[in-house]
Design a protein around this motif. Structure first.
Motif, PDB file in Angstrom:
ATOM      1  N   ASP A   1       2.526  10.926  23.976  1.00  0.00           N
ATOM      2  CA  ASP A   1       3.859  11.404  24.314  1.00  0.00           C
ATOM      3  C   ASP A   1       3.745  12.820  24.869  1.00  0.00           C
ATOM      4  O   ASP A   1       3.087  13.672  24.271  1.00  0.00           O
ATOM      5  N   PRO A   2       4.368  13.076  26.020  1.00  0.00           N
ATOM      6  CA  PRO A   2       4.259  14.405  26.624  1.00  0.00           C
ATOM      7  C   PRO A   2       4.878  15.481  25.738  1.00  0.00           C
ATOM      8  O   PRO A   2       5.931  15.281  25.136  1.00  0.00           O
ATOM      9  N   GLY A   3       4.188  16.600  25.665  1.00  0.00           N
ATOM     10  CA  GLY A   3       4.726  17.767  24.973  1.00  0.00           C
ATOM     11  C   GLY A   3       4.606  17.749  23.465  1.00  0.00           C
ATOM     12  O   GLY A   3       5.063  18.689  22.811  1.00  0.00           O
ATOM     13  N   VAL A   4       3.998  16.730  22.871  1.00  0.00           N
ATOM     14  CA  VAL A   4       3.864  16.697  21.410  1.00  0.00           C
ATOM     15  C   VAL A   4       2.926  17.812  20.966  1.00  0.00           C
ATOM     16  O   VAL A   4       1.872  18.025  21.557  1.00  0.00           O
ATOM     17  N   LYS A   5       3.344  18.523  19.936  1.00  0.00           N
ATOM     18  CA  LYS A   5       2.504  19.573  19.353  1.00  0.00           C
ATOM     19  C   LYS A   5       2.156  19.136  17.933  1.00  0.00           C
ATOM     20  O   LYS A   5       3.039  18.856  17.128  1.00  0.00           O
ATOM     21  N   TRP A   6       0.861  19.042  17.669  1.00  0.00           N
ATOM     22  CA  TRP A   6       0.386  18.695  16.327  1.00  0.00           C
ATOM     23  C   TRP A   6       0.350  19.969  15.505  1.00  0.00           C
ATOM     24  O   TRP A   6      -0.181  20.993  15.932  1.00  0.00           O
ATOM     25  N   LEU A   7       0.933  19.912  14.309  1.00  0.00           N
ATOM     26  CA  LEU A   7       1.143  21.109  13.497  1.00  0.00           C
ATOM     27  C   LEU A   7       0.178  21.246  12.330  1.00  0.00           C
ATOM     28  O   LEU A   7       0.131  22.308  11.708  1.00  0.00           O
ATOM     29  N   GLY A   8      -0.547  20.204  11.995  1.00  0.00           N
ATOM     30  CA  GLY A   8      -1.495  20.332  10.893  1.00  0.00           C
ATOM     31  C   GLY A   8      -1.780  19.022  10.206  1.00  0.00           C
ATOM     32  O   GLY A   8      -1.070  18.027  10.380  1.00  0.00           O
ATOM     33  N   LEU A   9      -2.853  19.038   9.439  1.00  0.00           N
ATOM     34  CA  LEU A   9      -3.337  17.867   8.724  1.00  0.00           C
ATOM     35  C   LEU A   9      -3.623  18.239   7.281  1.00  0.00           C
ATOM     36  O   LEU A   9      -4.234  19.281   7.022  1.00  0.00           O
ATOM     37  N   ASP A  10      -3.192  17.394   6.378  1.00  0.00           N
ATOM     38  CA  ASP A  10      -3.475  17.561   4.948  1.00  0.00           C
ATOM     39  C   ASP A  10      -4.099  16.262   4.447  1.00  0.00           C
ATOM     40  O   ASP A  10      -3.424  15.232   4.416  1.00  0.00           O
ATOM     41  N   VAL A  11      -5.370  16.306   4.098  1.00  0.00           N
ATOM     42  CA  VAL A  11      -6.037  15.134   3.526  1.00  0.00           C
ATOM     43  C   VAL A  11      -5.741  15.135   2.035  1.00  0.00           C
ATOM     44  O   VAL A  11      -6.101  16.069   1.322  1.00  0.00           O
ATOM     45  N   ARG A  12      -5.063  14.090   1.585  1.00  0.00           N
ATOM     46  CA  ARG A  12      -4.663  13.993   0.180  1.00  0.00           C
ATOM     47  C   ARG A  12      -5.744  13.346  -0.689  1.00  0.00           C
ATOM     48  O   ARG A  12      -5.931  13.725  -1.835  1.00  0.00           O
ATOM     49  N   GLN A  13      -6.425  12.331  -0.128  1.00  0.00           N
ATOM     50  CA  GLN A  13      -7.421  11.612  -0.923  1.00  0.00           C
ATOM     51  C   GLN A  13      -8.395  10.879   0.002  1.00  0.00           C
ATOM     52  O   GLN A  13      -7.998  10.371   1.047  1.00  0.00           O
ATOM     53  N   HIS A  14      -9.663  10.859  -0.395  1.00  0.00           N
ATOM     54  CA  HIS A  14     -10.694  10.074   0.294  1.00  0.00           C
ATOM     55  C   HIS A  14     -11.375   9.255  -0.795  1.00  0.00           C
ATOM     56  O   HIS A  14     -11.898   9.819  -1.755  1.00  0.00           O
ATOM     57  N   ARG A  15     -11.323   7.942  -0.632  1.00  0.00           N
ATOM     58  CA  ARG A  15     -11.832   7.075  -1.694  1.00  0.00           C
ATOM     59  C   ARG A  15     -12.738   6.005  -1.098  1.00  0.00           C
ATOM     60  O   ARG A  15     -12.311   5.222  -0.245  1.00  0.00           O
ATOM     61  N   ALA A  16     -14.010   5.995  -1.546  1.00  0.00           N
ATOM     62  CA  ALA A  16     -14.927   4.927  -1.156  1.00  0.00           C
ATOM     63  C   ALA A  16     -14.626   3.715  -2.031  1.00  0.00           C
ATOM     64  O   ALA A  16     -14.613   3.810  -3.258  1.00  0.00           O
ATOM     65  N   LEU A  17     -14.351   2.574  -1.409  1.00  0.00           N
ATOM     66  CA  LEU A  17     -14.074   1.350  -2.156  1.00  0.00           C
ATOM     67  C   LEU A  17     -15.373   0.625  -2.486  1.00  0.00           C
ATOM     68  O   LEU A  17     -15.487  -0.006  -3.526  1.00  0.00           O
ATOM     69  N   ASP A  18     -16.326   0.694  -1.573  1.00  0.00           N
ATOM     70  CA  ASP A  18     -17.686   0.183  -1.760  1.00  0.00           C
ATOM     71  C   ASP A  18     -18.522   0.814  -0.651  1.00  0.00           C
ATOM     72  O   ASP A  18     -18.058   1.738   0.021  1.00  0.00           O
TER      73      ASP A  18
ATOM     74  N   ARG B   1       1.399  16.390  10.651  1.00  0.00           N
ATOM     75  CA  ARG B   1       2.712  16.844  11.106  1.00  0.00           C
ATOM     76  C   ARG B   1       2.667  17.068  12.616  1.00  0.00           C
ATOM     77  O   ARG B   1       1.680  17.578  13.138  1.00  0.00           O
ATOM     78  N   GLN B   2       3.779  16.670  13.270  1.00  0.00           N
ATOM     79  CA  GLN B   2       3.878  16.861  14.721  1.00  0.00           C
ATOM     80  C   GLN B   2       5.316  17.170  15.092  1.00  0.00           C
ATOM     81  O   GLN B   2       6.243  16.879  14.348  1.00  0.00           O
ATOM     82  N   LYS B   3       5.453  17.748  16.281  1.00  0.00           N
ATOM     83  CA  LYS B   3       6.789  18.061  16.802  1.00  0.00           C
ATOM     84  C   LYS B   3       6.844  17.677  18.271  1.00  0.00           C
ATOM     85  O   LYS B   3       5.966  18.050  19.048  1.00  0.00           O
ATOM     86  N   SER B   4       7.868  16.924  18.619  1.00  0.00           N
ATOM     87  CA  SER B   4       8.132  16.576  20.014  1.00  0.00           C
ATOM     88  C   SER B   4       9.187  17.524  20.555  1.00  0.00           C
ATOM     89  O   SER B   4      10.061  17.980  19.809  1.00  0.00           O
ATOM     90  N   PRO B   5       9.141  17.823  21.855  1.00  0.00           N
ATOM     91  CA  PRO B   5      10.138  18.723  22.435  1.00  0.00           C
ATOM     92  C   PRO B   5      11.565  18.220  22.164  1.00  0.00           C
ATOM     93  O   PRO B   5      11.852  17.036  22.331  1.00  0.00           O
ATOM     94  N   GLY B   6      12.413  19.123  21.696  1.00  0.00           N
ATOM     95  CA  GLY B   6      13.814  18.789  21.457  1.00  0.00           C
ATOM     96  C   GLY B   6      14.077  17.993  20.197  1.00  0.00           C
ATOM     97  O   GLY B   6      15.208  17.573  19.957  1.00  0.00           O
ATOM     98  N   SER B   7      13.068  17.768  19.382  1.00  0.00           N
ATOM     99  CA  SER B   7      13.226  16.994  18.143  1.00  0.00           C
ATOM    100  C   SER B   7      12.691  17.803  16.972  1.00  0.00           C
ATOM    101  O   SER B   7      11.820  18.656  17.145  1.00  0.00           O
TER     102      SER B   7
END
Length: 140
Positions: A80-97, A108-114
């Protein structure tokens, strides 16, 4: 259209921290996976998920498609044009096997005008032929 390249010394968009608590630079974090897909696969599902976030920030459809499991990969990716990514928070990483893992994150992201929006997902990954692939995820 891809974003201008990041300098190797700039902080990585994924926000991963070094042991010192300082942000890792792009070349020491996701940059090595994005810039050398064939020779440097992400070592675990969390690293792949972080590199995929960085690929979204950098509009690298080639990397996103290459790291998407073939059984679930879309034919193409549109940004999508103009999307700005604002950050990433990794909550959990789990190996199942040895070949399956899950990563829970909030991006988090923000689109123009939204207003800004949060993507909260538990993603599934599989390890095949020496590399991790994104399979799918459940949004929350």
């Amino acid at each position: 259209m891809p974003q201008p390249p990041l300098l190797p010394s700039q902080p990585c968009p994924c926000g991963r921290l070094a042991a010192s608590g300082k942000p890792l630079v792009f070349s020491q974090c996701c940059g090595r996976y994005l810039d050398d897909f064939a020779g440097t696969p992400a070592p675990d599902a969390e690293s792949l998920m972080r590199s995929r976030y960085t690929a979204f920030v950098r509009e690298r459809a080639d990397y996103l498609l290459a790291t998407w499991h073939a059984g679930h990969r879309p034919p193409s990716i549109e940004f999508d044009p103009g999307v700005k990514w604002l950050g990433l928070d990794v909550r959990q990483h789990r190996a199942l096997d040895a070949t399956h893992a899950e990563v829970e994150f909030v991006a988090r992201q923000k689109s123009p005008g939204s207003p800004a929006v949060r993507l909260h997902e538990r993603s599934r990954f599989v390890h095949e032929a020496g590399r991790w692939y994104y399979v799918d995820g459940d949004s929350r």
